[in-house]
Enzyme design. Structure first.
Site, PDB file in Angstrom:
ATOM      1  N   GLU A  29       0.839  -1.210   0.000  1.00 19.66           N
ATOM      2  CA  GLU A  29       0.000   0.000   0.000  1.00 19.66           C
ATOM      3  C   GLU A  29       0.871   1.256   0.000  1.00 19.66           C
ATOM      4  OE1 GLU A  29      -3.145   0.109  -1.136  1.00 19.66           O
ATOM      5  OE2 GLU A  29      -3.665  -1.288   0.480  1.00 19.66           O
ATOM      6  N   HIS A  30       0.503   2.194  -0.859  1.00 19.96           N
ATOM      7  CA  HIS A  30       1.249   3.446  -1.042  1.00 19.96           C
ATOM      8  C   HIS A  30       2.674   3.173  -1.518  1.00 19.96           C
ATOM      9  CE1 HIS A  30      -1.804   6.293   0.359  1.00 19.96           C
ATOM     10  NE2 HIS A  30      -2.174   5.335   1.172  1.00 19.96           N
ATOM     11  N   THR A  31       2.824   2.105  -2.240  1.00 25.26           N
ATOM     12  CA  THR A  31       4.125   1.794  -2.834  1.00 25.26           C
ATOM     13  C   THR A  31       4.127   2.045  -4.340  1.00 25.26           C
ATOM     14  OG1 THR A  31       3.356  -0.493  -2.904  1.00 25.26           O
ATOM     15  CG2 THR A  31       4.907   0.074  -1.145  1.00 25.26           C
ATOM     16  N   LEU A 120     -12.156   0.505  -3.319  1.00 20.53           N
ATOM     17  CA  LEU A 120     -12.184  -0.706  -4.153  1.00 20.53           C
ATOM     18  C   LEU A 120     -12.107  -0.351  -5.643  1.00 20.53           C
ATOM     19  CD1 LEU A 120     -14.850  -2.803  -2.194  1.00 20.53           C
ATOM     20  CD2 LEU A 120     -12.357  -2.930  -2.034  1.00 20.53           C
ATOM     21  N   SER A 121     -11.665   0.878  -5.916  1.00 20.02           N
ATOM     22  CA  SER A 121     -11.361   1.310  -7.292  1.00 20.02           C
ATOM     23  C   SER A 121     -12.538   1.299  -8.248  1.00 20.02           C
ATOM     24  CB  SER A 121     -10.241   0.453  -7.892  1.00 20.02           C
ATOM     25  OG  SER A 121      -9.059   0.744  -7.253  1.00 20.02           O
ATOM     26  N   SER A 123     -13.586   3.895  -9.591  1.00 19.65           N
ATOM     27  CA  SER A 123     -13.248   4.845 -10.666  1.00 19.65           C
ATOM     28  C   SER A 123     -12.341   4.187 -11.708  1.00 19.65           C
ATOM     29  CB  SER A 123     -12.630   6.120 -10.116  1.00 19.65           C
ATOM     30  OG  SER A 123     -11.524   5.828  -9.316  1.00 19.65           O
ATOM     31  N   GLU A 155      -7.671   9.572 -15.082  1.00 19.82           N
ATOM     32  CA  GLU A 155      -7.757   9.854 -13.636  1.00 19.82           C
ATOM     33  C   GLU A 155      -6.809  10.996 -13.245  1.00 19.82           C
ATOM     34  OE1 GLU A 155      -9.492   7.459 -11.304  1.00 19.82           O
ATOM     35  OE2 GLU A 155      -9.216   9.025  -9.816  1.00 19.82           O
ATOM     36  N   ASP A 167      -4.277   0.475  -9.639  1.00 18.20           N
ATOM     37  CA  ASP A 167      -5.710   0.173  -9.772  1.00 18.20           C
ATOM     38  C   ASP A 167      -6.070  -0.149 -11.218  1.00 18.20           C
ATOM     39  OD1 ASP A 167      -5.558   0.943  -7.164  1.00 18.20           O
ATOM     40  OD2 ASP A 167      -6.577   2.859  -7.448  1.00 18.20           O
ATOM     41  N   TYR A 216      -3.492  12.206   0.548  1.00 12.22           N
ATOM     42  CA  TYR A 216      -2.780  11.390  -0.452  1.00 12.22           C
ATOM     43  C   TYR A 216      -1.699  12.243  -1.124  1.00 12.22           C
ATOM     44  CZ  TYR A 216      -2.254   7.960  -4.279  1.00 12.22           C
ATOM     45  OH  TYR A 216      -1.761   7.034  -5.174  1.00 12.22           O
TER      46      TYR A 216
HETATM   47  C1  GLA Z   1      -5.199   4.585  -4.338  1.00 14.32           C
HETATM   48  C2  GLA Z   1      -4.444   4.896  -5.612  1.00 14.32           C
HETATM   49  C3  GLA Z   1      -3.424   3.802  -5.923  1.00 14.32           C
HETATM   50  C4  GLA Z   1      -2.543   3.526  -4.720  1.00 14.32           C
HETATM   51  C5  GLA Z   1      -3.379   3.328  -3.466  1.00 14.32           C
HETATM   52  C6  GLA Z   1      -2.538   3.219  -2.212  1.00 14.32           C
HETATM   53  O1  GLA Z   1      -5.975   3.431  -4.525  1.00 14.32           O
HETATM   54  O2  GLA Z   1      -5.342   5.013  -6.692  1.00 14.32           O
HETATM   55  O3  GLA Z   1      -2.672   4.153  -7.046  1.00 14.32           O
HETATM   56  O4  GLA Z   1      -1.599   4.536  -4.554  1.00 14.32           O
HETATM   57  O5  GLA Z   1      -4.291   4.395  -3.270  1.00 14.32           O
HETATM   58  O6  GLA Z   1      -1.790   2.053  -2.242  1.00 14.32           O
END
Ligand code: GLA
Length: 380
Positions: A29-31, A120-121, A123, A155, A167, A216
């Protein structure tokens, strides 16, 4: 389901349909925006699209979820904050045209069961689905990476959210019963089989934080600052991906306390993803679960992107029989946790967490027992 909905809205069957899933991130996450490693899976919740061509240059878009519609000309695609659900589609069509693809007017309807703003993406599902739909409707040939980059560009540059590539990548290229291990630096990837002995259980806290977007961006900036400051110690790297915890310790004096914490999360999380992939491949699900727990602690304490409700969900989860690991998933500040639970224990787990969450917070959690599914490009 989309065929009937389309028929009802437009009075004829759609010429083409497309389906694009949401995703859950198992670890990493956040990588992604740090050139690092991620291990998400596409899930069995998706946005479905139907479309037919029109004789003019107008796009008529209908959102089944919002029961709302809008129209725009392909000659001047602008952002529309009155119908913000349409911006993902607008962005995709705009950039397809900018890249020289010839489009025509169309009637489009879409909707599905990916919860919105839950991490959960939904978008990315709309963006990738819109590209897949356009490819079918206008006979456009694009390679998977072109699809992914275009969806991400919508995006980043149209909706103006500075996300990484994870995502869109997994929405496009996820695989049934597999997680997707992606190296965000060179975009090499491989599918890793998920064991049938466990279920992925997603718990939605119901918390939606406006804060998430600005925080973010702050994290993104802090990671860049950390890289710049590490450079002053002679550690000339382009991203946090390139260092390990020993490098970080040696150079830690160059960083403020906050930047050191942010960097420590990213560097340790990359290590956890690599180990988690090995664990999954070796069938060591206990070890995989422990890495998820460590990931949550790092996101909570070092990266500081969790929130009270997510922490409650994780604590509750870890008390249940059959749970192997639990952590927040996605950008944070609300949204969902992801849990790895022994298959036979998944249903009682879901019920116990729901009840415990309500007792602890007064809020209702939605719980989804998910299957890893194919991405949107599986049938393109
Ligand atoms: C959101 C962003 C991703 C990612 C995550 C954190 O989902 O769209 O690209 O950075 O946060 O892991």
């Amino acid at each position: 389901m989309i065929e009937q909905a389309f028929q009802k809205i437009y009075g004829t069957a759609p010429e083409v349909i497309a389906r694009s899933p949401g995703r859950v991130n198992l670890i990493g996450e956040h990588t992604d925006y740090n050139d690092g490693f991620v291990l998400p899976a596409a899930i069995d919740r998706a946005i479905e699209f139907g479309a037919r061509r029109r004789a003019d240059n107008v796009v008529h878009a209908y959102s089944i979820d919002f029961q709302d519609e809008t129209e725009f000309s392909l000659d001047a695609i602008e952002k529309d904050d009155q119908h913000s659900w349409s911006n993902y589609l607008r962005g995709v069509l705009k950039f397809l045209q900018e890249d020289g693809h010839r489009l025509a007017g169309s009637d489009i309807a879409f909707g599905g069961n990916v919860p919105r703003e839950a991490g959960l993406s939904s978008s990315a599902a709309v963006e990738v689905g819109a590209v897949a739909l356009s490819m079918k409707l206008f006979n456009i040939e694009l390679g998977p990476l072109e699809v992914i980059r275009l969806a991400r560009r919508a995006e980043n540059e149209f909706v103006n959210v500075p996300c990484g590539i994870m995502d869109q990548f997994v929405c496009a290229l996820g695989k049934r019963d597999h997680a997707l291990f992606l190296d965000c630096r060179d975009l090499t990837y491989r599918h890793v089989p998920l064991s049938g002995r466990v279920k992925i259980v997603v718990c939605d806290s119901g918390v939606r934080r406006a804060l998430a977007a600005s925080e973010y961006e702050i994290r993104l900036r802090q990671c860049r600052q950390a890289v710049a400051q590490l450079g002053t110690t002679g550690l000339a790297v382009k991203s946090l991906r390139e260092i390990d915890l020993t490098d970080l310790e040696v150079a830690s004096h160059s960083l403020t306390e906050v930047l050191l914490k942010r960097a420590r999360h990213v560097v340790s999380e990359n290590g956890r993803v690599l180990k988690a992939v090995r664990d999954l491949e070796n069938g060591d699900l206990e070890s995989f679960g422990k890495l998820m727990i460590a990931s949550h602690e790092s996101l909570r304490d070092d990266y500081e992107v969790s929130c009270k409700e997510l922490d409650v969900l994780v604590e509750l989860a870890l008390k249940q029989p059959g749970v192997l690991g639990a952590r927040m998933t996605g950008a944070g500040f609300g949204g969902c946790t992801v849990n790895l639970v022994r298959a036979g224990a998944a249903q009682p787990f879901a019920e116990a967490v729901k009840e415990g969450y309500h007792n602890a917070t007064g809020l209702s959690a939605e719980v989804y027992v998910c299957e890893a599914s194919d991405g949107a490009l599986a049938d393109c």
